[in-house]
Write a protein that holds these residues in place. Structure first.
Motif, PDB file in Angstrom:
ATOM      1  N   ALA A  83       0.915  -1.403  -0.009  1.00  0.00           N
ATOM      2  CA  ALA A  83      -0.052  -0.131   0.057  1.00  0.00           C
ATOM      3  C   ALA A  83       0.785   1.169  -0.059  1.00  0.00           C
ATOM      4  O   ALA A  83       0.494   2.262  -0.838  1.00  0.00           O
ATOM      5  N   PHE A  84       1.992   1.171   0.773  1.00  0.00           N
ATOM      6  CA  PHE A  84       2.913   2.266   0.793  1.00  0.00           C
ATOM      7  C   PHE A  84       3.540   2.536  -0.612  1.00  0.00           C
ATOM      8  O   PHE A  84       3.426   3.622  -0.934  1.00  0.00           O
ATOM      9  N   ARG A  85       3.973   1.418  -1.298  1.00  0.00           N
ATOM     10  CA  ARG A  85       4.548   1.620  -2.731  1.00  0.00           C
ATOM     11  C   ARG A  85       3.243   1.928  -3.682  1.00  0.00           C
ATOM     12  O   ARG A  85       3.820   2.988  -4.509  1.00  0.00           O
ATOM     13  N   GLU A  86       2.090   1.410  -3.574  1.00  0.00           N
ATOM     14  CA  GLU A  86       1.184   1.654  -4.469  1.00  0.00           C
ATOM     15  C   GLU A  86       0.144   3.270  -4.608  1.00  0.00           C
ATOM     16  O   GLU A  86      -0.042   3.511  -5.426  1.00  0.00           O
ATOM     17  N   ARG A  87       0.148   3.203  -3.256  1.00  0.00           N
ATOM     18  CA  ARG A  87      -0.834   4.428  -2.736  1.00  0.00           C
ATOM     19  C   ARG A  87       0.001   5.735  -2.372  1.00  0.00           C
ATOM     20  O   ARG A  87      -0.301   6.877  -2.846  1.00  0.00           O
ATOM     21  N   VAL A  88       0.625   5.388  -1.188  1.00  0.00           N
ATOM     22  CA  VAL A  88       1.124   6.666  -0.623  1.00  0.00           C
ATOM     23  C   VAL A  88       2.299   7.278  -1.346  1.00  0.00           C
ATOM     24  O   VAL A  88       2.234   8.315  -1.589  1.00  0.00           O
ATOM     25  N   LEU A  89       3.383   6.490  -1.981  1.00  0.00           N
ATOM     26  CA  LEU A  89       4.547   7.033  -2.357  1.00  0.00           C
ATOM     27  C   LEU A  89       4.270   7.744  -3.734  1.00  0.00           C
ATOM     28  O   LEU A  89       4.680   8.830  -3.921  1.00  0.00           O
ATOM     29  N   PRO A  90       3.384   7.059  -4.481  1.00  0.00           N
ATOM     30  CA  PRO A  90       3.039   8.021  -5.745  1.00  0.00           C
ATOM     31  C   PRO A  90       2.264   9.489  -5.434  1.00  0.00           C
ATOM     32  O   PRO A  90       2.629  10.202  -6.075  1.00  0.00           O
ATOM     33  N   ARG A  91       1.475   9.302  -4.402  1.00  0.00           N
ATOM     34  CA  ARG A  91       0.642  10.721  -3.997  1.00  0.00           C
ATOM     35  C   ARG A  91       1.886  11.685  -3.607  1.00  0.00           C
ATOM     36  O   ARG A  91       1.813  12.982  -3.918  1.00  0.00           O
ATOM     37  N   LEU A  92       2.787  11.131  -2.833  1.00  0.00           N
ATOM     38  CA  LEU A  92       3.728  12.222  -2.034  1.00  0.00           C
ATOM     39  C   LEU A  92       4.718  12.559  -3.008  1.00  0.00           C
ATOM     40  O   LEU A  92       4.935  13.774  -3.189  1.00  0.00           O
ATOM     41  N   ILE A  93       5.125  11.924  -4.211  1.00  0.00           N
ATOM     42  CA  ILE A  93       6.160  12.183  -5.105  1.00  0.00           C
ATOM     43  C   ILE A  93       5.341  13.286  -5.976  1.00  0.00           C
ATOM     44  O   ILE A  93       6.021  14.323  -6.226  1.00  0.00           O
ATOM     45  N   GLU A  94       4.041  12.961  -6.232  1.00  0.00           N
ATOM     46  CA  GLU A  94       3.415  14.139  -6.991  1.00  0.00           C
ATOM     47  C   GLU A  94       3.218  15.380  -6.360  1.00  0.00           C
ATOM     48  O   GLU A  94       3.419  16.298  -6.952  1.00  0.00           O
ATOM     49  N   ALA A  95       2.916  15.157  -5.124  1.00  0.00           N
ATOM     50  CA  ALA A  95       2.898  16.590  -4.146  1.00  0.00           C
ATOM     51  C   ALA A  95       3.983  17.419  -3.866  1.00  0.00           C
ATOM     52  O   ALA A  95       4.127  18.473  -3.907  1.00  0.00           O
ATOM     53  N   ARG A  96       5.408  16.520  -4.146  1.00  0.00           N
ATOM     54  CA  ARG A  96       6.558  17.253  -3.902  1.00  0.00           C
ATOM     55  C   ARG A  96       7.105  17.547  -5.041  1.00  0.00           C
ATOM     56  O   ARG A  96       8.468  17.603  -4.960  1.00  0.00           O
ATOM     57  N   ALA A  97       6.644  17.280  -6.164  1.00  0.00           N
ATOM     58  CA  ALA A  97       7.385  17.553  -7.520  1.00  0.00           C
ATOM     59  C   ALA A  97       8.232  18.806  -7.478  1.00  0.00           C
ATOM     60  O   ALA A  97       9.175  18.762  -8.242  1.00  0.00           O
ATOM     61  N   GLU A  98       7.778  19.901  -6.767  1.00  0.00           N
ATOM     62  CA  GLU A  98       8.436  21.129  -6.908  1.00  0.00           C
ATOM     63  C   GLU A  98       9.862  21.156  -6.018  1.00  0.00           C
ATOM     64  O   GLU A  98      10.931  21.527  -6.701  1.00  0.00           O
ATOM     65  N   THR A  99       9.431  20.620  -4.729  1.00  0.00           N
ATOM     66  CA  THR A  99      10.543  20.825  -3.781  1.00  0.00           C
ATOM     67  C   THR A  99      11.483  19.521  -4.036  1.00  0.00           C
ATOM     68  O   THR A  99      12.678  19.616  -3.678  1.00  0.00           O
ATOM     69  N   LYS A 100      11.093  18.543  -4.539  1.00  0.00           N
ATOM     70  CA  LYS A 100      11.810  17.291  -4.985  1.00  0.00           C
ATOM     71  C   LYS A 100      12.428  16.952  -3.389  1.00  0.00           C
ATOM     72  O   LYS A 100      13.490  16.557  -3.591  1.00  0.00           O
TER      73      LYS A 100
END
Ligand SMILES: C[S@@+](CC[C@H](N)C(=O)[O-])C[C@H]1O[C@@H](n2cnc3c(N)ncnc32)[C@H](O)[C@@H]1O
Length: 277
Positions: A83-100
């Motif tokens: 769940a972390f790999r499939e749901r949490v990580l992709p959302r976080l990566i999308e949300a942090r695209a600017e700050t990386k």
């Protein structure tokens, strides 16, 4: 051990680490204490407790550490990591695209298996090669566990539990009968000795917290306080991952369970829905 000595020991361990000792486990407790007794040269638990009553700090620390349960394995409770790999990580990566930037905490890491499991998931994504800065912090009460984590050396039995062969081949090298984690993953994690009862000030701005299979050893008040402190340190869209037999119900109103992501919690309903979708 006399009831009086047991009660002293139980109070000491509760005060120092939040751990609840029950007399039902006296046999296990005495067997664990025997290693400290050998190390410090005590012949009986009476003598050991007498010295503890005198407030010998190194001894009190060693006794507290030896009474913790350090059981762990790579990708323990596979569904939560999926769940972390499939749901949490992709959302976080999308949300942090600017700050990386991503900041993740493994809050009771034992011998490091949990932190290295997260590191493997992050390594799959090759984020650092794309300019991301990853803070993967792993802490434990036990100095011995932190030393083991940093060493990154696991027995055949330990790598057989939960680790897919392809990950073993990709991330470990054999050293005699043991397996050493590769340096690139070692360097991704910073390990520190830390008591969950202490102040979390240095752990701000966390995108995800893994606090797994440690709350079960605490009393209700300590569980609630740890959850509240984690909530303060977690970003508004961050996620908390607990162990299989842990939940926030009746302890904290700061977290909402995420549907279809076992053991995973968000800080608001909106974020929980986003992570579940
Ligand atoms: C059963 S292990 C869990 C390891 C890993 N999180 C997992 O789920 O596999 C529990 C760990 O919590 C640590 N621990 C116990 N009390 C603690 C405290 N007050 N502060 C920090 N760590 C603690 C122990 O040293 C032990 O390594």
């Amino acid at each position: 051990m006399t009831p009086d000595d047991f009660s002293f020991l139980a109070q000491m361990v509760r005060r120092r680490a939040g751990l609840v000792l029950t007399e039902k486990k006296l046999h296990l407790i005495e067997s664990r204490l025997s290693t400290v007794m050998r190390r410090f040269g005590f012949r009986s638990t009476d003598a050991l407790v007498k010295e503890l009553r005198h407030g010998r700090e190194t001894l009190a620390r060693a006794v507290t550490e030896v009474l913790t349960t350090n059981e762990s394995s790579f990708f323990r409770d596979r569904a939560a990591f999926e769940a972390f790999r499939e749901r949490v990580l992709p959302r976080l990566i999308e949300a942090r695209a600017e700050t990386k930037r991503l900041r993740i905490w493994s809050a009771a890491c034992a011998a490091g298996q949990e932190a290295y499991s997260i590191a493997m998931l992050l390594d799959d994504l090759k984020l650092q090669a794309q300019g991301w800065s990853i803070d993967l912090i792993a802490t434990d009460l036990s100095a011995e566990m932190i030393a083991r984590s940093e060493e990154g050396l696991y027995s055949h039995f330990e790598v057989q539990r939960g680790l897919a062969i392809r990950r073993l081949v990709a991330h470990f090298s054999q050293e005699g009968g043991s397996w050493r984690i590769h340096e690139n993953l070692r360097r991704m994690v910073s390990f520190h000795q830390f008591n969950l009862l202490d102040s979390y000030g240095w752990l701000d701005d966390l995108d995800a917290v893994f606090c797994r299979n440690v709350l079960i050893y605490f009393d209700q008040k300590t569980k609630a306080s740890v959850l509240d402190k984690i909530a303060e340190m977690l970003t508004p869209d961050g996620a908390l991952v607990l162990g299989n037999s842990e939940a926030v119900t009746g302890l904290s109103t700061a977290f909402v369970p995420v549907d279809r992501a076992p053991n995973t919690y968000a800080k608001t309903k909106t974020i929980a829905q986003r992570l579940a979708s």
